[in-house]
Design a protein around this motif. Structure first.
Motif, mmCIF file in Angstrom:
data_model
loop_
_atom_site.group_PDB
_atom_site.id
_atom_site.type_symbol
_atom_site.label_atom_id
_atom_site.label_comp_id
_atom_site.label_asym_id
_atom_site.label_seq_id
_atom_site.Cartn_x
_atom_site.Cartn_y
_atom_site.Cartn_z
ATOM 1 N N SER A 96 0.867 -1.170 0.000
ATOM 2 C CA SER A 96 0.000 0.000 0.000
ATOM 3 C C SER A 96 0.910 1.228 0.000
ATOM 4 O O SER A 96 2.110 1.118 0.316
ATOM 5 N N PRO A 97 0.401 2.409 -0.326
ATOM 6 C CA PRO A 97 1.242 3.609 -0.233
ATOM 7 C C PRO A 97 1.842 3.795 1.151
ATOM 8 O O PRO A 97 3.011 4.167 1.287
ATOM 9 N N GLU A 98 1.063 3.506 2.198
ATOM 10 C CA GLU A 98 1.568 3.641 3.562
ATOM 11 C C GLU A 98 2.721 2.682 3.816
ATOM 12 O O GLU A 98 3.782 3.079 4.328
ATOM 13 N N GLY A 99 2.536 1.405 3.452
ATOM 14 C CA GLY A 99 3.597 0.424 3.673
ATOM 15 C C GLY A 99 4.834 0.723 2.854
ATOM 16 O O GLY A 99 5.971 0.550 3.319
ATOM 17 N N ALA A 100 4.623 1.202 1.627
ATOM 18 C CA ALA A 100 5.761 1.514 0.759
ATOM 19 C C ALA A 100 6.592 2.657 1.322
ATOM 20 O O ALA A 100 7.825 2.596 1.355
ATOM 21 N N MET A 101 5.933 3.700 1.784
ATOM 22 C CA MET A 101 6.680 4.856 2.286
ATOM 23 C C MET A 101 7.311 4.577 3.649
ATOM 24 O O MET A 101 8.322 5.169 4.004
ATOM 25 N N LYS A 102 6.727 3.655 4.395
ATOM 26 C CA LYS A 102 7.373 3.226 5.644
ATOM 27 C C LYS A 102 8.695 2.536 5.316
ATOM 28 O O LYS A 102 9.736 2.819 5.933
ATOM 29 N N LEU A 103 8.654 1.639 4.336
ATOM 30 C CA LEU A 103 9.881 0.961 3.921
ATOM 31 C C LEU A 103 10.863 1.947 3.304
ATOM 32 O O LEU A 103 12.076 1.875 3.553
ATOM 33 N N ALA A 104 10.346 2.878 2.513
ATOM 34 C CA ALA A 104 11.215 3.887 1.895
ATOM 35 C C ALA A 104 11.946 4.700 2.954
ATOM 36 O O ALA A 104 13.151 4.966 2.838
ATOM 37 N N ALA A 105 11.225 5.092 3.995
ATOM 38 C CA ALA A 105 11.843 5.876 5.065
ATOM 39 C C ALA A 105 12.954 5.084 5.755
ATOM 40 O O ALA A 105 14.019 5.629 6.080
ATOM 41 N N GLU A 106 12.717 3.799 5.975
ATOM 42 C CA GLU A 106 13.732 2.954 6.613
ATOM 43 C C GLU A 106 14.970 2.829 5.730
ATOM 44 O O GLU A 106 16.107 2.928 6.211
ATOM 45 N N LYS A 107 14.750 2.606 4.446
ATOM 46 C CA LYS A 107 15.881 2.431 3.536
ATOM 47 C C LYS A 107 16.671 3.728 3.355
ATOM 48 O O LYS A 107 17.909 3.723 3.332
ATOM 49 N N ILE A 108 15.955 4.839 3.244
ATOM 50 C CA ILE A 108 16.645 6.123 3.077
ATOM 51 C C ILE A 108 17.430 6.473 4.330
ATOM 52 O O ILE A 108 18.551 6.978 4.255
ATOM 53 N N ALA A 109 16.851 6.165 5.509
ATOM 54 C CA ALA A 109 17.575 6.408 6.758
ATOM 55 C C ALA A 109 18.844 5.575 6.840
ATOM 56 O O ALA A 109 19.823 5.959 7.492
#
Length: 248
Positions: A96-109
């Motif tokens: 979902s957009p929420e799950g994707a951006m949660k993962l994106a935030a983790e990877k970018i961090a």
């Protein structure tokens, strides 16, 4: 210059209308995103219709990177999401957009570079584009009408990114220059009403009077009153008493 904070790259693949590119830029900047990449825009680049639609987010268009292909646009990304509403018969995680951006935030961090692919307006991303992505983002839309405008899709993604990276206040009470009423304020209000209602013969029959007074105190206690509210309620009662006295 782009803002310094780390964020995903929004990649528009073969967008068709300049207006949609401008609307996508505006949607990005609404949520603090300003890394845009564009591949092979149908109506050329730069595009004045995109600038007009961006409405204050024109800087994103000025700084947008132009590429000839999807492969070039994601050349430095370590993780790529592809947005699509259709089944593609590919073995990939679907977020979902929420799950994707949660993962994106983790990877970018963790120091990775994340990109999000958005397809052209007419038919969305092609399978060859999606094959280059690590995962898919699908919005839980109405299955009878799954098509999203390009800018809408960017907006949803940007909103979820903002939710993952910024503390969201879900409710706030604006007091409009007043303060919350204290227990003493409510006690005085209760005394005022009890006194006047007693004079008016409201607490009847006598056997029920104490319970009625208790219920009224409970009413004031559970109401989220401000001091301005309390003053207004005092004024209402005073005016009603004056009106009654004039009538006599």
């Amino acid at each position: 210059m782009p803002t310094p904070g780390p964020q995903p790259v929004m990649i528009l693949i073969r967008p068709q209308m300049g207006e949609n590119i401008g609307a996508a830029a505006r949607a990005m900047w609404n949520f603090g995103l300003d890394r845009m990449r564009v591949t092979s825009p149908r109506d050329g680049w730069p595009n004045q219709k995109a600038v007009a639609m961006a409405s204050g987010a024109g800087r994103l268009l000025d700084e947008a990177q132009l590429f000839d292909s999807t492969a070039e646009a994601i050349h430095d990304c370590t993780y790529v999401f592809a947005t699509t509403a259709r089944q593609r018969d590919m073995t990939k995680p679907v977020f979902s957009p929420e799950g994707a951006m949660k993962l994106a935030a983790e990877k970018i961090a963790a120091g990775e570079k994340v990109g999000v692919l958005f397809g052209p307006e007419r038919a969305g991303l092609e399978n060859d584009d999606i094959a280059r992505a690590n995962a898919i983002i699908t919005v839980p839309v109405n299955p009878d009408f799954p098509s999203l405008n390009l800018a809408q899709c960017v907006l949803l993604t940007g909103y979820e990114w903002r939710r993952q990276t910024t503390e969201v206040v879900h409710e706030v009470m604006e007091l409009a220059g007043s303060d919350w009423a204290t227990g003493e304020d409510k006690d005085r209000l209760g005394d005022h009403y009890e006194e006047r209602l007693e004079e008016a013969g409201f607490f009847f029959p006598e056997a029920k009077a104490e319970g009625m007074k208790r219920n009224m105190r409970n009413l004031w206690a559970r109401m989220p009153l401000t001091r301005a509210d309390v003053q207004m309620l005092h004024g209402m009662m005073r005016q009603m008493v004056r009106w009654k006295e004039r009538g006599d």
